[in-house]
Scaffold this motif. Structure first.
Motif, short mmCIF file in Angstrom:
data_model
loop_
_atom_site.label_atom_id
_atom_site.label_comp_id
_atom_site.label_asym_id
_atom_site.label_seq_id
_atom_site.Cartn_x
_atom_site.Cartn_y
_atom_site.Cartn_z
N SER A 112 0.85 -1.20 0.00
CA SER A 112 0.00 0.00 0.00
C SER A 112 0.88 1.24 0.00
CB SER A 112 -0.91 0.01 1.24
OG SER A 112 -0.14 0.30 2.39
N GLY A 113 0.24 2.38 -0.18
CA GLY A 113 0.97 3.64 -0.11
C GLY A 113 1.48 3.88 1.30
N SER A 114 0.68 3.52 2.29
CA SER A 114 1.10 3.69 3.68
C SER A 114 2.34 2.86 3.97
CB SER A 114 -0.02 3.25 4.63
OG SER A 114 -1.14 4.08 4.47
N ASN A 117 5.45 4.43 2.54
CA ASN A 117 5.99 5.50 3.39
C ASN A 117 6.71 4.93 4.60
OD1 ASN A 117 5.06 7.49 1.72
ND2 ASN A 117 3.19 7.88 2.88
N HIS A 141 -1.04 13.52 5.27
CA HIS A 141 -1.55 12.16 5.47
C HIS A 141 -1.12 11.64 6.83
CE1 HIS A 141 -1.91 7.73 4.74
NE2 HIS A 141 -3.03 8.15 4.16
N HIS A 144 2.43 10.81 7.61
CA HIS A 144 3.44 11.87 7.53
C HIS A 144 3.80 12.43 8.91
CE1 HIS A 144 2.28 12.76 3.03
NE2 HIS A 144 2.52 11.49 3.28
N ALA A 189 0.39 15.48 -0.32
CA ALA A 189 -0.78 15.69 0.52
C ALA A 189 -1.97 14.85 0.10
CB ALA A 189 -1.16 17.17 0.47
N SER A 190 -2.92 14.77 1.03
CA SER A 190 -4.18 14.08 0.73
C SER A 190 -5.28 15.08 0.42
CB SER A 190 -4.62 13.24 1.92
OG SER A 190 -3.71 12.21 2.14
N ASP A 215 5.43 12.18 -1.43
CA ASP A 215 4.34 11.20 -1.50
C ASP A 215 3.30 11.74 -2.49
OD1 ASP A 215 2.04 9.73 -1.14
OD2 ASP A 215 2.06 9.86 1.06
N SER A 217 0.71 10.12 -3.83
CA SER A 217 -0.45 9.23 -3.91
C SER A 217 -1.63 9.84 -4.66
CB SER A 217 -0.90 8.85 -2.50
OG SER A 217 0.01 7.93 -1.94
N HIS A 218 -1.89 11.11 -4.41
CA HIS A 218 -3.08 11.72 -5.00
C HIS A 218 -2.89 12.18 -6.44
CE1 HIS A 218 -6.81 12.12 -2.78
NE2 HIS A 218 -6.07 11.77 -1.74
N SER A 241 0.39 5.53 -3.87
CA SER A 241 -0.60 4.46 -3.92
C SER A 241 -0.87 4.19 -5.40
CB SER A 241 -1.93 4.91 -3.31
OG SER A 241 -1.75 5.36 -2.01
N TYR A 243 -3.92 2.81 -6.50
CA TYR A 243 -5.35 2.69 -6.80
C TYR A 243 -6.06 4.04 -6.92
CZ TYR A 243 -5.94 3.83 -1.89
OH TYR A 243 -5.88 4.48 -0.69
N LYS A 244 -5.32 5.12 -6.74
CA LYS A 244 -5.96 6.44 -6.82
C LYS A 244 -5.88 6.92 -8.27
CE LYS A 244 -5.15 7.34 -1.95
NZ LYS A 244 -4.42 8.11 -0.93
N GLY A 251 -2.41 -0.90 -3.74
CA GLY A 251 -1.00 -1.20 -3.60
C GLY A 251 -0.18 0.08 -3.61
C1 LIG Z 1 -4.08 7.68 0.30
C2 LIG Z 1 -2.76 8.20 0.72
C3 LIG Z 1 -1.81 7.34 1.28
C4 LIG Z 1 -2.15 5.94 1.72
O1 LIG Z 1 -2.23 5.05 0.73
P1 LIG Z 1 -2.84 3.59 1.01
O2 LIG Z 1 -2.42 2.88 -0.23
O3 LIG Z 1 -4.29 3.77 1.17
O4 LIG Z 1 -2.19 3.07 2.22
C5 LIG Z 1 -0.56 7.83 1.57
N1 LIG Z 1 -0.27 9.13 1.34
C6 LIG Z 1 -1.16 9.99 0.83
C7 LIG Z 1 -0.77 11.42 0.62
C8 LIG Z 1 -2.45 9.56 0.51
O5 LIG Z 1 -3.35 10.43 0.06
#
Ligand SMILES: *Cc1c(COP(=O)(O)O)cnc(C)c1O
Length: 451
Positions: A112-114, A117, A141, A144, A189-190, A215, A217-218, A241, A243-244, A251
């Motif tokens: 996962s993204g988490s 990190n 997030h 962070h 950022a999220s 990061d 992810s978004h 991440s 899946y976004k 993942g």
């Molecule tokens: C969604 C998100 C994550 C976490 O990702 P997961 O794959 O859901 O664990 C990490 N960092 C940021 C900035 C996110 O928005």
């Protein structure tokens, strides 16, 4: 594999077809739930900023027998026999990740993204080391450095917020970095609708001898499409991440650019070797090879001209959504957006994030409440709503459809009566009217695999 077997019958298709048939026959209750969820996704208007819909071909990879391969380690260096084919699949995913982002190093195993990190932090830092990340309520997030998360417990976490204009205050980041001398600075950022200046973050990191973790992810899709500046060479480490905005499986990825071969703190290994070791054996066990196959497929799609068209539409529709909501009197944080995200301050007009979210859900519009800077409400309530256009763009919505979406949101929000932080009353006639309009929009702009 003998090519003739493929021409006689495609084993992947047979496996998937048999699986669905058996599921329906032997476990109709579960099959019904799965069908209901699929229909829900088609029939509701999802504007969740952290969501997308994986292509059916991506999900087909997830359901393959690669799931049954148990091994550890990396292609060519596995701890089990029988990995010749999955080695090719993982190498393909790595090459596609590198190509999609112009990276020198990619690790496609993070679950996962988490996790991505956490493992980068665990690879570089010792418990108690200082990290500097964006505050959760400012749009950062959990991973962070939030006190609720491992990252805020094992490390000494300092956080930066936003300036009065709602933008990252780089001078403040620099001041905090000089004051606290973090070992790692985290950006990305999220909930932040504007461009992030990764090069500026790197200058701050270099000034204090910190590693920079970006990061994305978004915004990974926009970065891959060249519609947002890339952190690959600016940051030491980039995580995302899948899946976004990559429209992939659940993942994560770790990517590295020009610092991939830089020496690690121990002086013996390179930084990328450290990451390689952090994923396995330090943090994870067996890789999910079906997930890695799905990542390969998603990254293959990301490299196409069609994906760039989609990414362009994501940004354009977000701009329209922000402008339309603003024109109807809903305050939009930072006054607009550079990416896929639109943040509305609903507290300014007497709603809470929870009420705004739940009222829309009751009409088939799916969003999520969000705390916004200066928000007095707890996280379960929030004073803001976060929208994203990944799914609207995938549905092929043009400007006129986005105008309809904004009008429906406005119709619900201006019609409801707030009871308390979470309860509301909405007139049944309004609810029926909006539900019908949502159903109509979803029919006119179907998700691709509904066609
Ligand atoms: C969604 C998100 C994550 C976490 O990702 P997961 O794959 O859901 O664990 C990490 N960092 C940021 C900035 C996110 O928005």
């Amino acid at each position: 594999m003998d090519v003739r077997t493929l021409t006689v019958e495609d084993p992947v298709a047979r496996h998937a077809r048999d699986g669905v048939a058996r599921l329906r026959k032997q476990d109709p209750e579960l099959h019904r739930l799965l069908a209901r969820e699929q229909n829900r996704q088609h029939e509701t208007l999802a504007m969740i900023a952290s969501a997308s819909a994986a292509d059916a071909s991506v999900l087909a990879c997830e359901g393959t027998t690669t799931n049954n391969v148990t091994t550890e380690g990396y292609p060519g260096r596995r701890y089990h026999a029988g990995c010749a084919v999955v080695d090719e699949i993982e190498r393909m995913a790595i090459e596609r990740a590198k190509a999609a982002f112009g990276a020198r190093y990619a690790n496609v195993q993070p679950h996962s993204g988490s996790t991505a990190n956490q493992l980068v932090m665990a690879a570089l830092l010792k418990p108690g080391d200082t990290i500097l990340g964006m505050e959760l309520s400012a749009g950062g997030h959990l991973t962070h450095g939030s006190a609720a998360n491992f990252s805020g417990r094992y490390f000494r976490s300092v956080s930066y917020g936003l300036g009065a204009d709602g933008l990252i205050d780089y001078a403040e980041v620099s001041r905090l970095a000089r004051q606290h001398r973090p070992r790692m600075i985290i950006c990305g950022a999220s909930a932040y609708p504007r461009r992030i200046d990764f090069a500026r973050f790197r200058r701050i990191a270099d000034e204090v001898g910190a590693y920079l973790l970006a990061d994305i992810s978004h915004i990974a899709g926009l970065v891959a499409a060249g519609l947002h500046p890339s952190p690959i060479d600016a940051a030491h480490f980039t995580t995302t991440s899948t899946y976004k905005q990559l429209y992939g499986p659940r993942g994560g990825l770790v990517l590295m650019g020009r610092d991939a071969d830089a020496p690690a703190p121990d002086g013996r290994r390179t930084l990328s070797a450290l990451v390689q070791h952090a994923v396995f054996p330090y943090f994870q066990g067996t890789p999910r090879l079906n997930g890695i196959a799905a990542k390969a497929r998603a990254l293959g799609i990301v490299a196409t001209p069609e994906f760039r068209t989609l990414a362009t539409r994501i940004v354009r529709t977000a701009g329209t959504l922000a402008a339309e909501l603003a024109s109807r009197g809903w305050p939009i944080l930072t006054g607009g957006t550079d990416n896929h995200m639109v943040l509305a301050d609903v507290g300014a007009r007497g709603l809470t994030g929870a009420v705004a979210e739940r009222a829309l859900e009751s009409c088939g519009i799916i969003v999520n409440r969000n705390r916004i800077p200066g928000d007095g409400k707890p996280a379960q309530v929030g004073g803001g709503v976060r929208f994203g256009t990944n799914l609207l763009a995938l549905r092929g919505m043009d400007e006129s459809a986005i105008v309809e979406c904004a009008a429906l949101v406005d119709r619900v929000w201006t019609s409801l009566v707030v009871v308390d932080d979470v309860e509301f009353v909405l007139d049944d006639a309004v609810r029926s009217e909006v539900r019908a309009a949502v159903a109509d929009l979803c029919r006119r702009y179907p998700l691709p695999d509904a066609a």
